[in-house]
Design an enzyme around this catalytic site. Structure first.
Site, PDB file in Angstrom:
ATOM      1  N   LYS A 171       0.845  -1.180   0.000  1.00  0.00           N
ATOM      2  CA  LYS A 171       0.000   0.000   0.000  1.00  0.00           C
ATOM      3  C   LYS A 171       0.883   1.233   0.000  1.00  0.00           C
ATOM      4  CE  LYS A 171       0.655   2.076   3.212  1.00  0.00           C
ATOM      5  NZ  LYS A 171       1.950   2.760   3.633  1.00  0.00           N
ATOM      6  N   TYR A 256      -4.098   4.216   6.453  1.00  0.00           N
ATOM      7  CA  TYR A 256      -4.513   3.200   7.443  1.00  0.00           C
ATOM      8  C   TYR A 256      -5.842   3.597   8.081  1.00  0.00           C
ATOM      9  CZ  TYR A 256      -0.019   0.921   7.054  1.00  0.00           C
ATOM     10  OH  TYR A 256       1.068   0.244   6.559  1.00  0.00           O
TER      11      TYR A 256
HETATM   12  P1  NAD Z   1      12.521   1.707   1.149  1.00  0.00           P
HETATM   13  O1  NAD Z   1      12.992   2.998   0.567  1.00  0.00           O
HETATM   14  O2  NAD Z   1      13.162   1.224   2.379  1.00  0.00           O
HETATM   15  O3  NAD Z   1      12.649   0.550   0.054  1.00  0.00           O
HETATM   16  C1  NAD Z   1      12.290   0.729  -1.304  1.00  0.00           C
HETATM   17  C2  NAD Z   1      13.029  -0.276  -2.158  1.00  0.00           C
HETATM   18  O4  NAD Z   1      12.751   0.026  -3.525  1.00  0.00           O
HETATM   19  C3  NAD Z   1      14.554  -0.215  -1.991  1.00  0.00           C
HETATM   20  O5  NAD Z   1      15.089  -1.506  -2.070  1.00  0.00           O
HETATM   21  C4  NAD Z   1      14.997   0.580  -3.195  1.00  0.00           C
HETATM   22  O6  NAD Z   1      16.305   0.246  -3.583  1.00  0.00           O
HETATM   23  C5  NAD Z   1      13.998   0.124  -4.241  1.00  0.00           C
HETATM   24  N1  NAD Z   1      13.877   1.037  -5.369  1.00  0.00           N
HETATM   25  C6  NAD Z   1      13.777   0.639  -6.632  1.00  0.00           C
HETATM   26  N2  NAD Z   1      13.728   1.708  -7.448  1.00  0.00           N
HETATM   27  C7  NAD Z   1      13.795   2.786  -6.673  1.00  0.00           C
HETATM   28  C8  NAD Z   1      13.784   4.198  -6.955  1.00  0.00           C
HETATM   29  N3  NAD Z   1      13.652   4.669  -8.199  1.00  0.00           N
HETATM   30  N4  NAD Z   1      13.858   5.040  -5.911  1.00  0.00           N
HETATM   31  C9  NAD Z   1      13.935   4.581  -4.640  1.00  0.00           C
HETATM   32  N5  NAD Z   1      13.958   3.254  -4.329  1.00  0.00           N
HETATM   33  C10 NAD Z   1      13.883   2.375  -5.339  1.00  0.00           C
HETATM   34  O7  NAD Z   1      10.950   1.838   1.320  1.00  0.00           O
HETATM   35  P2  NAD Z   1      10.005   0.933   2.207  1.00  0.00           P
HETATM   36  O8  NAD Z   1       9.761   1.618   3.495  1.00  0.00           O
HETATM   37  O9  NAD Z   1      10.491  -0.445   2.219  1.00  0.00           O
HETATM   38  O10 NAD Z   1       8.627   1.057   1.377  1.00  0.00           O
HETATM   39  C11 NAD Z   1       8.406   0.285   0.211  1.00  0.00           C
HETATM   40  C12 NAD Z   1       6.882   0.147  -0.014  1.00  0.00           C
HETATM   41  O11 NAD Z   1       6.326  -0.505   1.113  1.00  0.00           O
HETATM   42  C13 NAD Z   1       6.132   1.453  -0.143  1.00  0.00           C
HETATM   43  O12 NAD Z   1       5.073   1.300  -1.044  1.00  0.00           O
HETATM   44  C14 NAD Z   1       5.578   1.704   1.241  1.00  0.00           C
HETATM   45  O13 NAD Z   1       4.411   2.489   1.264  1.00  0.00           O
HETATM   46  C15 NAD Z   1       5.295   0.303   1.686  1.00  0.00           C
HETATM   47  N6  NAD Z   1       5.360   0.164   3.151  1.00  0.00           N
HETATM   48  C16 NAD Z   1       4.364  -0.508   3.769  1.00  0.00           C
HETATM   49  C17 NAD Z   1       4.411  -0.686   5.131  1.00  0.00           C
HETATM   50  C18 NAD Z   1       3.362  -1.516   5.805  1.00  0.00           C
HETATM   51  O14 NAD Z   1       3.297  -1.498   7.023  1.00  0.00           O
HETATM   52  N7  NAD Z   1       2.566  -2.278   5.067  1.00  0.00           N
HETATM   53  C19 NAD Z   1       5.445  -0.145   5.882  1.00  0.00           C
HETATM   54  C20 NAD Z   1       6.464   0.525   5.227  1.00  0.00           C
HETATM   55  C21 NAD Z   1       6.412   0.664   3.846  1.00  0.00           C
END
Ligand code: NAD
Length: 426
Positions: A171, A256
């Site tokens: 999400k 949420y």
């Molecule tokens: P993050 O920045 O830690 O990870 C993102 C990943 O995508 C990294 O591995 C990064 O290298 C990769 N990536 C690929 N192309 C990219 C680009 N152009 N720019 C930046 N990163 C790129 O982020 P996250 O916190 O892991 O979030 C990822 C997804 O998960 C989002 O959609 C976020 O909303 C969702 N999320 C959900 C929850 C939940 O509780 N369900 C919690 C946190 C994040």
């Protein structure tokens, strides 16, 4: 009973307990019908069940999880090795009973090699983003879990669908309704399932709160109050860049509140009003919004008051307020720490009761739900349509804040119109 697993001491221990009923080393001994067998438990359909050991006044423990053998589990490819993937999702597979990680997709070969080693994933099951079409040739992969920045979900979901794989997508589903529709259409065309990772709808305390609200246990629930916020750091991170995040606190954490408010009664809102404010000059809010307050009105007359923020100390809480009682959850939208309390009048005085609910990893429950949906060919509880509806409402929230007017939404009569069955693996 430490030190009883070798033959001699085990036999001595059993003798001291008067237990000679079972065979030892394959030799059947005389049964003493007045004594229970040493090794309790009956196997039914491959699942071990124990007889109750406590009085009826005690809560009976849940049966042991019916975990599949590793090779029999539904295989997941993880796309994007960021914080959520490494800190929550990959570790949660250890607590899942039907899902296992079998492949990785990342732009960093070094990081991917390290993670593959930790989780026992073969080098030939590691792919780059440009390589995702090759997932088609990996029969171990049944589900692709997209965990990349929001604006990349569309391309990664469509790539997974084109590779013929079912998709679980983080999400918010995508930054626009047209993206959401394209993702749903691609999955439909490929005849694969699409689930949005709304972990709250699988989290046991939230499920119990929803059950209380829907069962009438709180009387008629007409008010909801929800907040989810966090204080953001680095202004250069993708969450602060509109082209990657789609928006600020609303799609990230306010979602949420929105999704849970919709899930509580199962109704779809008919009207939204909203206010947005971002502190001028704060580099974190050059492109995306900070504080959002929005109000949803539902067809039954219920009103949900919701707030999200990217600049205040973390708080995550919900209240469901009914005519007879109200339920509140602290840490409502966090990864852990939920508690659920109900306040009602008992013998003329308000009494606050805390429901004891076993702690379960909500990511593991979500993974198992997707695995179960794939195996049983069911629509997931939170399919793409659920994410698209949230996106339509968020677009209306932005419009309401921009115009200062209440925005009417398309009426969607009935309940749970965008959700699949609640079916959970046994
Ligand atoms: P993050 O920045 O830690 O990870 C993102 C990943 O995508 C990294 O591995 C990064 O290298 C990769 N990536 C690929 N192309 C990219 C680009 N152009 N720019 C930046 N990163 C790129 O982020 P996250 O916190 O892991 O979030 C990822 C997804 O998960 C989002 O959609 C976020 O909303 C969702 N999320 C959900 C929850 C939940 O509780 N369900 C919690 C946190 C994040």
């Amino acid at each position: 009973m430490a030190g009883t697993e070798d033959g001699v001491s085990r036999r001595a221990a059993m003798a001291s307990l008067g237990i000679g009923a079972l065979g030892i080393g394959g030799v059947a001994l005389a049964q003493d019908a007045s004594r229970p067998p040493v090794d309790l438990g009956t196997v039914v359909d491959g699942k071990v069940l124990f007889p109750p050991s406590q009085a009826n006044s005690e809560a009976q423990p849940a049966p042991p999880p019916n975990a599949d053998a590793p090779a029999d589990r539904v295989g997941f490819a993880i796309v994007g090795l960021g914080k959520l993937a490494l800190e929550q999702v990959l570790p949660a597979f250890a607590q899942a009973a039907h899902a296992r990680p079998v492949a990785l997709v990342s732009g960093s070969p070094v990081k991917m090699a390290a993670v593959a080693k930790q989780y026992g994933i073969a080098p030939d099951s590691c792919y780059t983003y440009a390589d995702m079409a090759r997932l088609r040739d990996n029969p171990a992969v049944q589900v692709v879990y997209v965990i990349t920045p929001n604006a990349l979900h569309r391309q990664h979901v469509i790539a997974a669908a084109k590779a013929g794989k079912h998709v679980l997508c983080e999400k918010p589903m995508a930054p626009s309704s047209s993206d959401c529709n394209a993702m749903i259409e691609a999955c439909r065309a490929a005849n694969v399932k699409l689930m949005i990772a709304y972990r709250m709808q699988y989290q046991p305390h939230a499920r119990e709160a929803i059950r209380l609200a829907r069962s009438g246990a709180l009387g008629s629930v007409t008010l909801m109050d929800m907040i989810n916020n966090q204080n953001q750091g680095d202004p250069a991170q993708w969450r602060q860049i509109k082209a990657l995040a789609g928006g600020g606190s609303l799609p990230d954490v306010g979602l949420y509140c929105l999704n849970t408010a919709r899930a509580v009664l199962g109704e779809e809102p008919v009207e939204v009003s909203a206010q947005i404010w971002s502190p001028p000059g704060d580099p974190r809010f050059r492109e995306v919004e900070d504080n959002v307050a929005f109000t949803l009105r539902f067809p039954s007359g219920a009103i949900a008051n919701c707030m999200s923020s990217y600049s205040t100390h973390r708080l995550s809480r919900l209240k469901l307020i009914g005519s007879d009682a109200w339920a509140e959850m602290e840490h409502a939208f966090d990864y852990q720490g939920q508690n659920l309390r109900v306040t009602r009048l008992v013998d003329g005085k308000d009494q606050i009761a805390e429901t004891s609910i076993g702690v379960k990893n909500q990511f593991a429950l979500e993974l198992d739900h997707m695995a179960h949906s794939v195996r049983k060919n069911l629509l997931p509880r939170t399919p793409g349509e659920e994410g698209a509806q949230d996106q339509r409402i968020m677009e209306a929230i932005y419009e309401a804040a921009r115009t200062g007017r209440t925005v009417r939404l398309a009426e969607v009569p009935g309940h749970d119109r965008f959700r699949g069955p609640e079916s959970l693996p046994q």
